[in-house]
Design a protein around this motif. Structure first.
Motif, short mmCIF file in Angstrom:
data_model
loop_
_atom_site.label_atom_id
_atom_site.label_comp_id
_atom_site.label_asym_id
_atom_site.label_seq_id
_atom_site.Cartn_x
_atom_site.Cartn_y
_atom_site.Cartn_z
N THR A 121 0.91 -1.03 0.17
CA THR A 121 0.00 -0.17 -0.11
C THR A 121 0.83 1.08 0.12
O THR A 121 1.95 1.14 0.94
N VAL A 123 1.03 5.47 0.19
CA VAL A 123 0.21 6.67 0.35
C VAL A 123 1.04 7.86 -0.08
O VAL A 123 2.02 8.05 0.45
N GLN A 452 -4.02 13.26 1.54
CA GLN A 452 -3.47 11.78 1.37
C GLN A 452 -4.43 10.93 0.57
O GLN A 452 -5.41 11.05 0.59
N ARG A 453 -3.74 10.50 -0.46
CA ARG A 453 -4.36 9.42 -1.28
C ARG A 453 -3.65 8.01 -0.99
O ARG A 453 -2.52 7.66 -1.19
N ARG A 454 -4.51 6.93 -0.71
CA ARG A 454 -3.98 5.56 -0.79
C ARG A 454 -4.21 4.76 -1.70
O ARG A 454 -5.33 4.60 -2.31
N VAL A 456 -3.71 0.70 -3.17
CA VAL A 456 -3.51 -0.62 -2.40
C VAL A 456 -3.48 -1.59 -3.58
O VAL A 456 -4.34 -1.80 -4.53
#
Length: 464
Positions: A121, A123, A452-454, A456
Motif C-alpha cells: 500500500t 500513500v 493523502q491518497r492511498r 492498495v
C-alpha cells in the motif's frame, strides 16, 4: 542604510514598471484580473493543465520563483514600505531572501509505503486543487511568494485575495510568480489575484466551488470566517509573544537578541517579542545592555504620552492605533519631542499595562520585573492570551525552559535567540509566513497543502 532619495527613485521606477508591464511589452500584470470571477475562471483552467505536470517540472518552476525573488527582493521591500507605510526596507529585503532560500519545495512531500504478506500500500501527497489564500498587509509579497512556492509544490493552483492596503505589492509578487512559472515552461495563470481586492471578492472566493481549500494569514475575524466556510481551512492567527529573561544568562547577548527580534521590521512579525518579563535581580543590567545595543529607554509621563499615540482608548478598553503600526521608533520619539532614531523603544511597566496586554506590532517593548520563574511564567502565559502562537525565553536552566514550554503551549518556542530564529533565520528548520496556530498545522509548507491518497495492491510487489 538606504538613501531616501534612492528609495524614492526606485519606488517610482517599480511603479512605472508595473504600469507598463514587467517586461515592458504589456500593460497588464500576469495573473492579475479585474474581477474575482475572471481570476477564478483563469486559475481553474490553469490547474486542469497543471495536473499533468511532473514533480520535476514543478521544481523547475519553484527554482525560477526563488531566482526572481532574490533578484527583485529590494523592489518588493521598497514597494511594500512605500505602499503600507509599515516596516523597514532593509529588514523586508532579508525576509524576501529568507522566503526564497528556506521555503520548502517538492522535497517536503514524503510518500509512505506499507508492505506485508498481502501486498503493498502506497500513500502519496496529492493536491487539493485550487486554493484560496487571504494575505496580510504586514508581509504582503513575502506571504504571496511563500504560499505560492508551497502550494505549487503540492500540485495546486492558487487564487489570492490580498489585504486592500497592500494590493499593489501583493500583485507585483503574483506577477513575479507567474513570470517565473512561464519562464520555466508552466501554465499561464496558475497563480491569480484581483487588481482591487475587497471583502466582496474575498467572499466570492471563499464560496466558489472552484476553490477546494482556504488559507488565511490575518486577525481572528478572518480566521473565524474561514473556519465557518464549510471547507478545509488553514488559519494563521494573531499572537502576543512574551519573552522571559532569568538570571542564568549572558545578559548582554540576551539583550542584543531581544532588541534584534523585537525591532525587526519594526515589530511587524507575529512571532516577534512583544513584552519582556525579566528577573528583578538582573533587570537593570538587561535594560542597560539593551540601551547599548539600539534601544531607547523612556519613563514617567513619556510612557503615558506614548500610550496615547500607540493606542486608542474607548470605555476603558484599548485597541491599537493602526496609523502607527510598523512605524520607525524615531517617529514615535519625535512625537514625544525626543531627537533620536533607535531601533527600539523600551519602558518599564506593570504586567497589567496596555502595552503588555495589547499586541502592538510597533517597535515598543514593555519590560516587567518578576521575582522568580513561577511569576514570570504565570504573567507571560496570561499576556500570551491563549493564542498559542510564539513565546521566547533566555535561560540556561533546563527546568525553567521546560516549565515555560509546558505552560505556554505555543506553536513556536525559541530559547536563547532572537524570535526570528523560530522561522529559520539564524536557526535550523524551514521558513514560512503562514503559521497556523488556530487550526493546528503549525509552520505550513508544501505538505500542509496536500491531501493523502492511498493506493492498495493486494498480493503483489511484496518481494521479501
Amino acid at each position: 542604510m538606504l538613501d531616501e532619495r534612492y528609495v524614492s527613485e526606485l519606488v517610482a521606477s517599480v511603479i512605472n514598471s508595473m504600469n507598463s508591464g514587467s517586461n515592458g511589452t504589456s500593460s497588464k500584470q500576469k495573473g492579475v484580473f479585474a474581477t474575482m470571477g475572471e481570476a477564478l475562471e483563469a486559475v481553474d483552467k490553469a490547474y486542469r493543465q497543471y495536473r499533468s505536470y511532473t514533480i520535476e517540472q514543478r521544481e523547475k518552476m519553484i527554482a525560477k520563483i526563488r531566482e526572481l525573488t532574490l533578484k527583485e527582493a529590494e523592489n518588493m521591500a521598497i514597494l511594500g514600505v512605500e505602499e503600507t507605510g509599515m516596516g523597514r526596507v532593509s529588514d523586508k529585503i532579508i525576509k524576501h531572501q529568507l522566503v526564497a532560500n528556506k521555503t520548502p519545495g517538492t522535497e517536503d512531500l514524503h510518500p509512505t509505503a506499507f508492505t506485508g504478506d498481502r501486498g503493498m500500500t502506497v500513500v502519496e501527497m496529492a493536491p487539493y486543487g485550487v486554493i484560496g489564500s487571504i494575505t496580510p498587509s504586514t508581509n504582503p509579497s513575502e506571504t504571496v511568494i511563500c504560499n505560492s512556492i508551497g502550494m505549487i509544490a503540492g500540485g495546486n493552483g492558487v487564487v489570492f485575495n490580498p489585504h486592500p492596503n497592500a494590493c499593489r505589492t501583493a500583485n507585483y509578487a503574483v506577477d513575479l510568480v507567474n513570470r517565473a512559472i512561464l519562464e520555466a515552461g508552466g501554465p499561464e495563470n496558475l497563480v491569480v489575484t484581483v487588481e482591487k481586492p475587497t471583502k466582496e471578492s474575498s467572499n466570492e472566493m471563499m464560496k466558489s466551488p472552484i476553490v477546494r481549500m482556504l488559507v488565511a494569514t490575518g486577525g481572528p475575524g478572518v480566521v473565524k470566517a474561514l473556519l465557518s466556510s464549510g471547507k478545509k481551512a488553514i488559519g494563521a492567527g494573531a499572537g502576543n509573544p512574551p519573552v522571559i529573561v532569568d538570571d542564568t544568562v549572558n545578559i548582554y547577548k540576551a539583550a542584543g537578541d531581544i532588541v534584534a527580534g523585537a525591532s525587526f521590521d519594526n515589530n511587524l512579525p507575529c512571532i516577534a517579542e512583544k513584552e519582556c518579563f525579566a528577573f528583578a535581580n538582573i533587570a537593570d543590567q538587561l535594560i542597560e545592555a539593551m540601551q547599548k545595543q539600539g534601544a531607547y529607554l523612556i519613563s514617567g509621563d513619556q510612557i503615558d504620552r506614548l500610550v496615547k499615540i500607540a493606542l486608542i482608548e474607548k470605555d476603558g478598553k484599548y485597541s491599537i492605533n493602526k496609523d502607527w503600526v510598523g512605524k520607525d521608533a524615531g517617529k514615535f520619539l519625535k512625537e514625544l519631542g525626543i531627537d533620536a532614531d533607535p531601533r527600539l523603544i523600551i519602558c518599564e511597566t506593570k504586567a497589567c499595562h496596555p502595552f503588555v496586554v495589547e499586541e502592538l506590532m510597533m517597535p515598543i517593548l514593555p519590560i516587567v520585573r518578576v521575582t522568580d520563574i513561577d511569576q514570570a511564567v504565570e504573567l507571560a502565559v496570561k499576556a500570551e492570551a491563549g493564542n498559542r502562537h510564539s513565546a521566547h525565553i533566555h535561560s540556561k536552566n533546563v527546568d525553567h525552559l521546560t516549565k515555560f514550554a509546558r505552560a505556554v503551549e505555543t506553536t513556536i518556542f525559541v530559547k536563547n535567540a532572537p524570535s526570528f530564529a523560530g522561522i529559520g533565520a539564524g536557526g535550523e528548520g524551514y521558513t514560512t509566513f503562514t503559521i497556523a496556530g488556530p487550526t493546528g498545522e503549525g509552520l505550513t509548507a508544501a505538505h500542509s497543502f496536500t491531501r493523502q491518497r492511498r493506493c492498495v495492491l493486494v498480493d503483489g510487489l511484496h518481494i521479501v
